[in-house]
Design a protein around this motif. Structure first.
Motif, PDB file in Angstrom:
ATOM      1  N   GLN A 140      29.897   5.813 -48.409  1.00  0.00           N
ATOM      2  CA  GLN A 140      29.405   6.533 -47.231  1.00  0.00           C
ATOM      3  C   GLN A 140      28.208   5.821 -46.601  1.00  0.00           C
ATOM      4  O   GLN A 140      27.631   4.931 -47.218  1.00  0.00           O
ATOM      5  N   PRO A 141      27.834   6.214 -45.375  1.00  0.00           N
ATOM      6  CA  PRO A 141      26.773   5.474 -44.672  1.00  0.00           C
ATOM      7  C   PRO A 141      25.451   5.373 -45.435  1.00  0.00           C
ATOM      8  O   PRO A 141      24.680   4.453 -45.207  1.00  0.00           O
ATOM      9  N   ASP A 142      25.167   6.280 -46.374  1.00  0.00           N
ATOM     10  CA  ASP A 142      23.920   6.171 -47.132  1.00  0.00           C
ATOM     11  C   ASP A 142      24.095   5.277 -48.361  1.00  0.00           C
ATOM     12  O   ASP A 142      23.203   5.175 -49.199  1.00  0.00           O
ATOM     13  N   ASP A 402      28.613   7.291 -40.024  1.00  0.00           N
ATOM     14  CA  ASP A 402      28.140   8.617 -39.616  1.00  0.00           C
ATOM     15  C   ASP A 402      28.412   8.794 -38.118  1.00  0.00           C
ATOM     16  O   ASP A 402      28.145   7.893 -37.323  1.00  0.00           O
TER      17      ASP A 402
ATOM     18  N   GLY B  55      28.135  15.920 -40.597  1.00  0.00           N
ATOM     19  CA  GLY B  55      27.387  14.702 -40.275  1.00  0.00           C
ATOM     20  C   GLY B  55      25.933  14.805 -40.722  1.00  0.00           C
ATOM     21  O   GLY B  55      25.438  15.890 -41.013  1.00  0.00           O
ATOM     22  N   TRP B  56      25.280  13.665 -40.792  1.00  0.00           N
ATOM     23  CA  TRP B  56      23.901  13.631 -41.274  1.00  0.00           C
ATOM     24  C   TRP B  56      22.973  14.449 -40.370  1.00  0.00           C
ATOM     25  O   TRP B  56      21.982  15.014 -40.825  1.00  0.00           O
TER      26      TRP B  56
END
Lengths: 447, 303
Positions: A140-142, A402, B55-56
Motif C-alpha cells: 500500500q502507499p504507506d 492512494d 482513503g488516507w
C-alpha cells in the motif's frame, strides 16, 4: 410514591442487567473457543471456503488452539460489496476476515479500517515464496501490507479462436492496436455486430477501472501514479491515447455501446455474445478460464481450451511492445477491530497455503501468487492457469496508489460520457482530468 | 354571573395551558430535534468538509468551506441530475399521478360506473406492494431478454424483443412511478370531492353547464386546497424517490436516469464522498423548501 419507587427500581435493574450483559459480551472467555467471522461475497468462493473451514478448525485443534470459524456468505456484486463493507467497517460491524479484490484494499486501509499485517508477514515463511509482482501489488502507499493475496491474475485479450478462424481473420498476436482494429473491422463487416468488449462507463463500476482502462493506460509507458511524490498525473500522452482508443472503437462501431450501458453490462457481452461467438474478443482477467466460461462458471463454453485463446495487449503508443498485465486478485484482510487478530491472521495464512489455496485457485480460476504450487492438486491439472502463472513475472504491474477510488470514479464517468455520445476522446480526457483533480485535491494530483 | 366567572377563570386557564403546553409539545419537539433538525444540521456541517469514508484523507477530514457547493454548482453531472429530477417530478408526479388520480377519483364518484370496488382495488394495489417488489416486478416485465413478460407478449404478435429500460429509460421510470402513485392521489381527491356539495353541481347542470365546465368552475376551485397539498406532498416524495428507480436502472443507461437522489447515493456511498454527497443533499433540501413555500403560497393552505 411507592409506584415511583417500583418504577425506579425496575429501571435501575434493567440498566444494571444491560450493563452486565454488555460487559460479558466484550470480555470474552480466555479458555473457550475463539470465534472468527469470515466474509465471502461471491458464491463459488463461499462454497469452497465452507468446505475448507472444518479442516482449518481440525488443524488448529491439533496445535491445541480452539478456533471456530463462522462463514458469513453474503452474495453481492463488487459494487454492492464495496458500498456495504465500507459502511460496516465505518460503523464497526464488519466481520473479522474479509476476502476481497485488491482494488478495495487501498481505500479501506487508508481509512484505518484494516489491520497492518507487516509484523505477521515478516514472521511467516510462506511470505518469502510470493512472487514479487504479487507482493508489490499488495503493498500500500504507506509501504505496508493490509492483505494476504491468495490469488494473482493476468489481464489479457481473450478471443474466440474458432469464430475468427471461421471468419478468415488472422489469429496471431496483433503487434499494435491499429493492426487489431483492422481485424476487428473485418469481423464487424462480416457479422454486423460490435466485436470487442472492454469495460467502460459507470455500470461496470470498478471493473471499468481494473479490467478496462488501467490495463490499457499501464502499457503506454506514461507515468500515471508516482509512488515517490504520491501524486497522480492526470494529463499525459498515455491517458490521451487510451481515451483516444475508446473513442476510435466507439466511432467505428466496434464497442457494444448499448450493452455497456446495461445495468449488468457483463451479461449481454461476456456471458451472452462472447459465448454465442458474435462478440469474439473480450478484455479479461485469467479468471475467465473458470469463473466466467469454465464448466461451472457463469456462462460455460464447451471445449473452452479449443475455442478460446489469449493475446497480450497490443502496443498503443509508438515505441512500446505488446504486453500482458498483472491484474491483481483477491486477498484476505483483517478488520482492524477484530477481537482476536492473531487467530484471524492464522486463518488468512492457512487459506493462502498448500492444498486449501490450490482448491480455491481452481474454483475461481486464479493464478497462484506464490511459487511452489504447480505440483499441488488440483491446481497442477489446470494448464491455462499454469501458463498464466509462467507469464506473471514478466507482466506489467499496474500503478496503484492512494486516491485510486477517486481516479476510478473519474474514469468511469469520463468513459460513460463517451458511451452516451456526450464526449469524444479529447473531451473525455479533459473531463477526466477536471473531475479527478476535484476529487483528489491538490495534494494528490500532480500539476 | 356565569360571564363574570368565566372572565375571572381565564387567566388561570391560560396559566394552566401554558404549563401543559410544553408537556404536550415536548415529546414531538424532542423527536423532531433528534431525528430531523440534528441530522439536517450534521448534514450541513458535513457538506462544509471533505469527509470521505475511504482513503488516507478519511482519517483527517478538513473544513473546506463552500468548496463542495462550488464544485457541485459547476458540475455538469449534478446540474443534469437536478434537471432529470425536475423532468421526473413534472411528468410522473405533477402531470401523471395528479391527472390520472383525479380521473380515477371522479370516475369513482359517478353513478353509472359498475364494479367500483374492483376498480378502486386495482388502483390501490400498486401502493400496497413494497417498493422493492414493485421495482423488481417491473424489471422482470420489461427485461430486454426474450423471457421478459412484455417481450413474450410482443412475441405473440410476432414483434421483435424490445428493451424499454434501455431505449426509453426515463419514460419507463415515469410510467412506473405514475402507476405506483395514482392511488394516493385518488384517495386524497376522493376525500376532497366528498366535500363538494351535490346541490351546487346539480344546479349548475340545470343551468346548462357541461361536465367539463362543472369541473373547471365549481369542483376544482372548491378542492384547490387539497390539490395543492397533494402537489406539495407528491413533489417532496417524488424528489426523494430512490429505490424504485435504482432497482430498475441504477441511474443508467449511462446517466440517463441518474436522478439527484441517485447522484447523491453514488457520490456519498458508492464513491464514499460523504462531504460532497451531503452538500448535494443540502442543495436539494433548499430547492425543495423553495418549491414547498411556493405551493403553500399558491394554495393559501396552512401546512
Amino acid at each position: 410514591m411507592s409506584r415511583n419507587r417500583v418504577l425506579a427500581t425496575a429501571t435501575a435493574g434493567m440498566l444494571l442487567t444491560g450493563a452486565l450483559t454488555a460487559c460479558s459480551g466484550s470480555g470474552g472467555d480466555a479458555d473457550g473457543p475463539v470465534t472468527i467471522k469470515l466474509l465471502e461475497y461471491q458464491e463459488p468462493r463461499a462454497k469452497v471456503v465452507k468446505a475448507l473451514i472444518p479442516e482449518f478448525e481440525r488443524a488448529m485443534a491439533k496445535q491445541g488452539r480452539k478456533i471456530k470459524v463462522e462463514l458469513v456468505a453474503d452474495t453481492l456484486t463488487d459494487e454492492q460489496f464495496h458500498t456495504k463493507i465500507t459502511q460496516q467497517l465505518h460503523s464497526g460491524t464488519a466481520p473479522d476476515v474479509l476476502d476481497m479484490g485488491g482494488s478495495n484494499v487501498t481505500g479501506l486501509a487508508g481509512a484505518g479500517y484494516l489491520l497492518k499485517l507487516d509484523d505477521y508477514l515478516d514472521k511467516w515463511d510462506g511470505w518469502g515464496q510470493y512472487y514479487t509482482s504479487a507482493k508489490e501489488a499488495a503493498r500500500q502507499p504507506d509501504g505496508g501490507f493490509y492483505s494476504i493475496p491468495h490469488e494473482a491474475s493476468l489481464q489479457s485479450l481473450f478471443y474466440r479462436k474458432d469464430v475468427l478462424q471461421r471468419l478468415g481473420v488472422d489469429t496471431s498476436q496483433p503487434r499494435t492496436w491499429d493492426e487489431l482494429i483492422g481485424r476487428l473491422k473485418k469481423v464487424k463487416a462480416k457479422t454486423g455486430e460490435a466485436p470487442i468488449v472492454i469495460p467502460a462507463g459507470t455500470a461496470w463500476g470498478g471493473g471499468t477501472w481494473t479490467e478496462g482502462f488501467l490495463p490499457l493506460v499501464a502499457g503506454t509507458g506514461s507515468t500515471f501514479y508516482d509512488a515517490k511524490s504520491k501524486k497522480w498525473t492526470l494529463k499525459s500522452k498515455g491517458l490521451s491515447a487510451t481515451f483516444g482508443l475508446y473513442d476510435e472503437l466507439i466511432k467505428a462501431g466496434l464497442l457494444p455501446v448499448r450493452d455497456l450501458q446495461n445495468p449488468n453490462p457483463w451479461e449481454p457481452t461476456k456471458y451472452k455474445n462472447f459465448v454465442k461467438g458474435t462478440l469474439p474478443v473480450s478484455a479479461q482477467g485469467s479468471w475467465g478460464w473458470k469463473f466466467d466460461w469454465g464448466p461451472e462458471g457463469a456462462a460455460p463454453i464447451e471445449n473452452l481450451r479449443e475455442k478460446v485463446a489469449t493475446w497480450d495487449y497490443p502496443a498503443l503508443v509508438p515505441g512500446t511492445k505488446p504486453y500482458s498485465i498483472s491484474g491483481g486478485g483477491y486477498g484476505y484482510s483483517v478488520n482492524a477491530h477484530a477481537k482476536n487478530p492473531d487467530a484471524a491472521v492464522e486463518l488468512a495464512k492457512w487459506l493462502s497455503s498448500g492444498t486449501p489455496l490450490a482448491k480455491q485457485l481452481v474454483t475461481v480460476g486464479a493464478v497462484s501468487p506464490r511459487k511452489g504450487l504447480s505440483g499441488t492438486a488440483p491446481y497442477k491439472n489446470e494448464p491455462s492457469l499454469l501458463d498464466a502463472e509462467r507469464k506473471l513475472p514478466g507482466s506489467i504491474l499496474p500503478p496503484r496508489g492512494d486516491g485510486e477510488d477517486q481516479v476510478s470514479q473519474a474514469v468511469q464517468s469520463a468513459t460513460g460520457k463517451m458511451l452516451s455520445g456526450r464526449a469524444d476522446g479529447g473531451q473525455a480526457a479533459a473531463a477526466f482530468a477536471k473531475e479527478a483533480k476535484e476529487l483528489l485535491g491538490d495534494n494528490r494530483a500532480a500539476e | 354571573m356565569t360571564i363574570a366567572k368565566a372572565l375571572s377563570g381565564r387567566p388561570i386557564r391560560r396559566r394552566r395551558e401554558r404549563g401543559v403546553l410544553p408537556l404536550l409539545l415536548g415529546p414531538s419537539i424532542v423527536l423532531i430535534a433528534v431525528f430531523v433538525i440534528a441530522p439536517a444540521g450534521y448534514g450541513i456541517y458535513l457538506g462544509l468538509t471533505d469527509t470521505q469514508l475511504t482513503g488516507w484523507a478519511a482519517r483527517d477530514p478538513q473544513f473546506v468551506g463552500l468548496e463542495n457547493f462550488r464544485n457541485l454548482l459547476g458540475s455538469e453531472d449534478f446540474l443534469a441530475s437536478l434537471g432529470r429530477t425536475g423532468e421526473f417530478v413534472l411528468w410522473s408526479a405533477i402531470i401523471g399521478q395528479t391527472v390520472l388520480g383525479m380521473v380515477a377519483a371522479l370516475l369513482l364518484r359517478t353513478k353509472w360506473l359498475r364494479g367500483k370496488g374492483l376498480f378502486g382495488a386495482l388502483v390501490l394495489l400498486p401502493m400496497v406492494v413494497p417498493e422493492v417488489v414493485a421495482s423488481l416486478t417491473w424489471a422482470s416485465v420489461l427485461s430486454s431478454d426474450g423471457d421478459g413478460t412484455l417481450n413474450r407478449l410482443l412475441g405473440l404478435f410476432g414483434s421483435g424483443a424490445a428493451a424499454p429500460l434501455q431505449d426509453h429509460p426515463m419514460a419507463s421510470v415515469v410510467i412506473i412511478n405514475v402507476w405506483r402513485g395514482i392511488a394516493l392521489a385518488m384517495i386524497m381527491f376522493q376525500a376532497a370531492l366528498e366535500d363538494v356539495p351535490d346541490e351546487l353541481i346539480e344546479s349548475a347542470r340545470m343551468d346548462g353547464a357541461s361536465a367539463l365546465q362543472v369541473f373547471r368552475y365549481i369542483t376544482l376551485p372548491l378542492i384547490r386546497g387539497p390539490v395543492f397539498l397533494y402537489l406539495l406532498l407528491t413533489t417532496i416524495t417524488t424528489v426523494g424517490v430512490f429505490g424504485l428507480v435504482y432497482f430498475l436502472t441504477q441511474g443508467g443507461p449511462g446517466q440517463e436516469t441518474e436522478l439527484a437522489s441517485i447522484y447523491i447515493f453514488h457520490r456519498a456511498f458508492q464513491y464514499s464522498q460523504i462531504g460532497l454527497g451531503s452538500a448535494a443533499s443540502v442543495i436539494l433540501l433548499v430547492l425543495l423548501m423553495i418549491l414547498g413555500l411556493t405551493y403553500a403560497r399558491l394554495a393559501k393552505v396552512e401546512v
